[in-house]
Design a protein around this motif. Structure first.
Motif, PDB file in Angstrom:
ATOM      1  N   GLU A 105       0.769  -1.248   0.089  1.00 24.12           N
ATOM      2  CA  GLU A 105      -0.200  -0.041   0.045  1.00 24.12           C
ATOM      3  C   GLU A 105       0.989   1.241   0.073  1.00 24.12           C
ATOM      4  N   LEU A 151      -3.975  -3.799  -5.963  1.00 22.05           N
ATOM      5  CA  LEU A 151      -3.251  -2.451  -5.704  1.00 22.05           C
ATOM      6  C   LEU A 151      -2.325  -1.808  -7.162  1.00 22.05           C
ATOM      7  N   VAL A 205       2.122   2.329  -3.748  1.00 22.09           N
ATOM      8  CA  VAL A 205       1.027   2.513  -4.934  1.00 22.09           C
ATOM      9  C   VAL A 205       1.290   3.487  -5.700  1.00 22.09           C
TER      10      VAL A 205
END
Length: 213
Positions: free
Chosen positions: A67, A133, A70
């Motif tokens: 995350e 993602l 990203v």
């Protein structure tokens, strides 16, 4: 990293690391889908709520670090130098991360990083999360290019090319690391592969989205 932290921050980092270590061991032994959050909590000697305080879901235990990356490619393009094309910026940033042995580009032989990668490859639900993602990252890059060029179709095509070459290179780095290549070998071969791959992309994109002064 821990040297500049206070006691509370160090304890939080240690707890997070312990949870990941315990979870990886259990996932490796029994498979991701056969281990519950409650079992991870019990094995780590914490409450189930504590696990959720650190990770929003079981999938986040493994995919959470992704995350943080990203927006890496979109940020690289948004902050590129005057006179630098989008392709050149992504190329430069990738090589810098490779030389720095950055795990986000697969340039790491850390056992935890290798275990996480293997688990992702072997678990359909995790692969689905990873693809989601990647789609977000691609969309962010296309948005940055569209904002600058006013060309949504061309931007999506360019973003797809840039993102695909970077993703392919990262996958190759993981393959080499899992095959036992030393970091010296991985970086040397990775640079050669990257030069060839980006040259192919740049033949197609050329000076597309070069930032003006």
């Amino acid at each position: 990293m821990a040297e500049g932290m206070g006691l509370r921050e160090r304890k939080k980092m240690q707890t997070r690391s312990r949870l990941l270590s315990v979870a990886l061991r259990m996932f490796s032994e029994r498979g991701f889908d056969k281990v519950s959050v409650a079992e991870i909590a019990a094995a780590a000697d914490v409450s189930k709520m504590t696990v959720f305080n650190y990770f929003g879901s079981k999938e986040e235990l493994i995919c959470g670090p992704l995350e943080d990356h990203v927006g890496d490619v979109a940020r690289t393009v948004r902050e590129r130098r005057v006179g630098e094309s989008a392709s050149a910026a992504v190329h430069r940033a990738y090589l810098a991360a490779l030389v720095a042995h950055d795990p986000s580009v697969g340039a790491s032989d850390n056992p935890v990083a290798l275990s996480v990668r293997r688990l992702m490859q072997e678990t359909p639900s995790l692969l689905h999360r990873v693809y989601g993602l990647q789609y977000r990252a691609l969309a962010e890059l296309a948005e940055v290019l569209t904002e600058e060029t006013g060309d949504p179709i061309g931007s999506r095509l360019a973003a797809g090319l840039l993102f695909e070459v970077r993703t392919t290179l990262i996958g190759e780095n993981h393959r080499r690391a899992q095959g036992g290549a030393s970091m010296e070998e991985l970086v040397r071969e990775g640079r050669e592969t990257a030069e060839r791959a980006f040259a192919m992309v740049e033949q197609g994109l050329g000076d597309y989205a070069t930032r003006s002064g």
